[in-house]
Every structure is written in structure tokens, then in C-alpha cells.
Design an enzyme around this catalytic site. Structure first.
Site, PDB file in Angstrom:
ATOM      1  N   CYS A   1       0.787  -1.311   0.008  1.00 52.98           N
ATOM      2  CA  CYS A   1      -0.078  -0.033  -0.013  1.00 52.98           C
ATOM      3  C   CYS A   1       0.809   1.405  -0.131  1.00 52.98           C
ATOM      4  CB  CYS A   1      -0.869  -0.078   1.138  1.00 52.98           C
ATOM      5  SG  CYS A   1      -2.267   1.296   1.136  1.00 52.98           S
TER       6      CYS A   1
ATOM      7  N   HIS B   1      -3.878  -4.816  -0.165  1.00 52.95           N
ATOM      8  CA  HIS B   1      -3.397  -5.251   1.077  1.00 52.95           C
ATOM      9  C   HIS B   1      -3.387  -6.938   1.320  1.00 52.95           C
ATOM     10  CE1 HIS B   1      -3.116  -1.757   3.616  1.00 52.95           C
ATOM     11  NE2 HIS B   1      -3.817  -1.115   2.519  1.00 52.95           N
TER      12      HIS B   1
ATOM     13  N   GLU C   1      -2.382  -8.991   3.389  1.00 49.43           N
ATOM     14  CA  GLU C   1      -2.610  -9.152   4.658  1.00 49.43           C
ATOM     15  C   GLU C   1      -4.056  -9.392   5.190  1.00 49.43           C
ATOM     16  OE1 GLU C   1      -1.422  -6.632   3.961  1.00 49.43           O
ATOM     17  OE2 GLU C   1      -2.452  -5.001   5.238  1.00 49.43           O
TER      18      GLU C   1
END
Lengths: 230, 269
Positions: free
Chosen positions: A82, A186, A188
Site C-alpha cells: 500500500c 493489502h 494481509e
């Protein structure tokens, strides 16, 4: 096992990335100082917030030069997430114009999706078109990732872009220069596909200059992938 | 193409998940960690936690819920974020930038602000500056006044503000809100479906994404929020507690309505 240094500089959702890496049972260490980078074989730079404020936080911790040493000179595999990806550029234009790390030539500019009636920030799950030779996407089919951003990196060399996403026109969802990777989404927070991408980053084999490239569109433009001695 | 999102909302009251009706009646549902595990089934695109406790510190040791003691909100948040590989927004009782920073540091990807923004609109600017617009969700609680007009309420529906939701949404956007969560007080817990005209009025007033909340009683209501309400994302709380694989069923209903959502799948970690 190689150790991943997760850079904890106060401008990232470090906890979320750490949770994901620990879930994958990877060896992770938080890196807050130049010395901490020594203990890591691969580096991840997360990032949330505005470009300039994130960059200033890296500067305050004296991590900019140290990262240059580990990532550019010593070629440790590096993944920016990001804003951590946006910082790879030469310049950012969010709130103010501010210099970035300059590993990927280009600038970070606001998405222009509003012009065609789409909403900004670009928030939610979106599909990406990716260069199949990029190790980050290995083993995936039609992946969707979670994006949340208003700005995008615009690489000046199109060969830096290894994945694109559409939101009022294509933008760079992933970039690569040799050992240096960045993803706008993202991983994650992208469930199965995201965890797979992190696992791929942690495990891809670093080879010397002979990375497979797509015909007519080399994914490693500078041919600079170099092995660290193990 | 960007997909529409389905977002389960978890209401926490003094550390326990509750069900809410018209902002006033609460029924206990249980331990957040277990419920979260069920909801973070991979058909959810995101999760929203709203802490609606009256007080800050509470003891979670409840013998009747057979669980360990988790003493404060931040440890609940940490516990949740360890199991949740999807975006998570956290709201409730956020009064300062420091409150927000604490939530973010403990695993929240976004903060949901409401009353404090009404009390002090600059709070939105400060949060956006600190965390970026993408991190700031403003929740607007609205109640119908006369025909097709609504008023914004603060303090969980207790205090009328005299503001109209669409004007307030515009101001929130100008101040840096990255998303608007529009919640109908009248529909909360009633199962009658979204207040569609309210949702649409917000969706048309702003360019940032709009999330509809309040009133979903059957899966078909979700599609109404996206199609009729023109929202970008739909959320609901109570309905997800009624059936097994509820998130999957909800997602399937959107998929079958031909909406652009991630394909429903039970695929797990």
C-alpha cells in the site's frame, strides 16, 4: 528458515501484517532501527496513511539510507504494501509534494476515477491482471485482493508494472524492479489469495539475472536479480 | 471491476456481543472471539465492530458464557485481529485522535466515528490527516422525521442534531471521511429492510463509498440496498446470528441476484 524483517515505523498496520505472517508460521522480526535490518533476510514495508507522513517517519528512524543499503546494494527481497509500495516512487503528491525512496522511477498521484463517475477512495475487492512470471502470483487463478487507497504509483517505465487493476482506467496494482516488489492492495487483508502472496514472497527463489520474462515485456527490466550468498 | 461488499457488523456491549432493536433493547449473544470466528467465514468481505458500551472498562469473565477473562476492549481487538485476515473497522466511543491511534495499533484497519464528529466536525479532518481518508468511516445515525426527510442523531440515537443526513454526509466527505456508514435508527433490529430512500439520498450526495446498515431481516434486503439504495456495500448485524453459514447464505443471495460480488465460497484457511 529465512527471516522476514517487518518494518515497524509507526505508519503501518504492522499488527495485521504480523498476524498474517505468524499465521503462515514464518520467521518474523520487527525492524525499528538500521541495526534490526541486519537480522533480516527479506524485508516488508507496510504502510497506511499519507505519503509524506510515512516518508518522514522512515527518515526520523534513519531507515532511508539503511534501506538503500539492504535493498538496493545488498539486494534483499523487499515488499512494499500500500503506502509502503507508493514510497518506492521518486515523488508523492498527497497533501504535499515529497520525495520517496526512488527505487521505482515514477510518481504517486490521485486516482482519476471520479471523472468517470466512480468513487474514490477505491475501497474493496477487485481483480488484477498479472504477469504470470512474477513469483508473487504463483499458484493463483483469478485472484481478488482488498484495496483501500486514493493514490496510485505511476511508474515512468511501464515494464515496472507486473499487475494492473481497473478503477476508472488501469493502474499499477503491483510493481517490480528485480528484488524490489510493491503491491497497492493489502495481502494481509485479502484472505486466501493474500496469504498466498505473502507466502510466495517469503519463499520465492532468488536467482541471478535469468528470471523468466514474458516475451516482449520483460518483467525484470534491469536484469539485476542477484543472489545473496546463503 | 470493483465488487460490492458484504459486511457483517458485530455489536459489542461491555465485551459481549449483543443484538440491538431500535437502539434501545439489547439481547446478549455471547463471546466476541467465537462469534468472530464464525463470521470471518471467508464469504465476508470485511467486518465492522461497533462498541456500544456505556462505559470503557469492563470484565468479560462470564461463567455462563464459559470463556476466559478478557478485560478490555483493546485485548478483544487484538484477539479478533489475530483471527481475521480481512479488513476490520472499529467504532464506538472514539473521542480523540489518540483513541483512534490505539485502535489502529491494536489491529483495526479503519475507525468508525460518529458522535464526536457531530460535536466537533474538525475531528474528521484531524483523523483523516493522521490516518488517511481511507481509514476514516463516518457513521451517520438517522431517523425519519416527516415524509422522506431525516434527521441525524448523536449519542447512539439519544440527541437530535438538527442536521440532515445528506448535508452532513457531504460535509464529512469534504472534511476527509473515506466512507459513510448510513444507519437507520427506525429500522434497527426490525427486520423490515433498509430505509432505501435514506440510503439512496446519501449515495447520491457523496462520491466516497456508502455502506448501508439497519433493518435487514431477510437476505433479499441486501440486494435492495445495492440496487435500489445505490450503496457500494451492505452491512447487517442481527440477521447473521440466526442461522448456520449465515454469511455464505447472504453472499449467495447477492451473487444469485446477479450482483458483482466475490464468488461465495466456503474455502477456508
Amino acid at each position: 528458515m529465512e527471516r522476514i524483517g517487518l518494518i515497524d515505523y509507526g505508519a503501518g498496520n504492522t499488527t495485521s501484517v504480523l498476524n498474517a505472517l505468524e499465521h503462515l508460521r514464518l520467521d518474523v522480526t520487527l525492524a525499528r532501527t538500521p541495526e534490526d535490518l541486519e537480522n533480516a533476510d527479506r524485508l516488508i514495508l507496510p504502510g497506511v496513511g499519507a505519503f509524506a507522513s510515512a516518508m518522514r517517519k522512515l527518515e526520523r528512524l534513519a531507515l532511508v539510507d539503511a534501506l538503500g543499503d539492504h535493498v538496493v546494494e545488498r539486494k534483499k527481497p523487499f515488499l512494499g504494501i500500500c503506502v509502503g509500495m507508493q514510497l518506492l516512487a521518486d515523488l508523492g503528491h498527497e497533501f504535499e509534494t515529497y520525495p520517496g525512496l526512488g527505487y521505482v522511477a515514477g510518481e504517486v498521484k490521485r486516482l482519476r476515477a471520479e471523472e468517470v463517475g466512480l468513487r474514490v477512495p477505491h475501497i474493496g475487492w477487485n481483480e488484477v491482471d498479472y504477469d504470470p512470471s512474477c513469483p508473487l502470483f504463483e499458484g493463483m487463478s483469478a485472484p481478488a485482493f482488498y484495496f483501500v487507497h486514493s493514490y496510485v504509483i505511476e511508474p515512468s517505465d511501464p515494464t515496472s508494472t507486473v499487475a494492473t487493476c481497473l478503477h476508472g482506467g488501469p493502474f499499477a496494482a503491483a510493481v517490480r524492479r528485480g528484488n524490489i516488489f510493491g503491491v497497492q492492495f493489502h495481502p494481509e487483508k485479502s484472505q486466501r489469495d493474500g496469504l498466498k502472496l505473502l507466502e510466495n514472497f517469503a519463499s520465492f527463489e532468488v536467482t541471478r539475472g535469468d528470471e523468466p520474462t514474458r516475451q516482449g515485456r520483460p518483467s525484470v527490466a534491469d536484469g539485476s536479480l542477484v543472489i545473496r550468498s546463503r | 471491476m470493483l465488487k460490492n461488499r458484504l459486511i457483517p457488523v458485530v455489536l459489542l456491549r461491555e465485551g459481549v456481543v449483543v443484538q440491538s432493536k431500535r437502539f434501545g433493547r439489547y439481547q446478549l449473544l455471547g463471546n466476541p472471539a467465537t462469534i468472530v470466528e464464525r463470521l470471518s467465514d471467508w464469504a465476508s468481505d470485511e467486518l465492522i465492530y461497533l462498541d456500544i458500551s456505556g462505559r470503557r472498562d469492563y470484565d468479560l469473565g462470564r461463567d455462563d458464557l464459559a470463556q476466559g477473562r478478557t478485560s478490555d476492549l483493546l485485548s478483544i481487538l487484538r484477539e479478533i485481529s489475530r483471527r481475521c485476515f480481512m479488513p476490520m473497522a472499529f467504532g464506538g466511543g472514539l473521542r480523540t485522535v489518540e483513541d483512534c491511534a490505539e485502535r489502529v495499533a491494536n489491529g483495526a484497519d479503519k475507525v468508525v466515528i460518529n458522535t464526536q464528529a457531530l460535536h466537533e466536525p474538525e475531528f474528521i479532518d484531524r483523523c483523516a490527516k493522521e490516518f488517511g481518508a481511507q481509514c476514516v468511516v463516518v457513521c451517520i445515525d438517522a431517523k425519519q422525521t416527516v415524509d422522506q426527510t431525516w434527521e441525524v442523531f448523536a449519542e447512539r440515537g439519544k440527541r437530535p442534531t438538527g442536521r440532515s443526513p445528506d448535508q452532513w454526509a457531504k460535509e464529512c466527505q469534504e472534511r476527509g471521511a473515506g466512507e459513510i456508514l448510513i444507519q437507520s435508527i427506525d429500522r434497527d433490529g426490525t427486520g423490515q429492510g433498509y430505509d432505501v430512500p435514506l440510503v439512496r439520498s446519501i449515495a447520491r450526495a457523496v462520491q466516497v463509498p456508502v455502506i448501508a446498515l439497519g433493518g435487514v431481516g431477510q437476505w433479499g434486503h441486501l440486494a435492495d440496498g445495492l440496487i435500489e439504495g445505490e450503496a457500494d456495500a451492505v452491512s447487517a448485524a442481527n440477521i447473521f446470528n440466526y442461522s448456520e453459514n449465515s454469511v455464505l447464505k447472504a453472499k449467495r443471495s447477492l451473487f444469485e441476484a446477479g450482483l458483482n460480488v466475490r464468488e461465495p465460497s466456503l474455502a477456508s484457511h
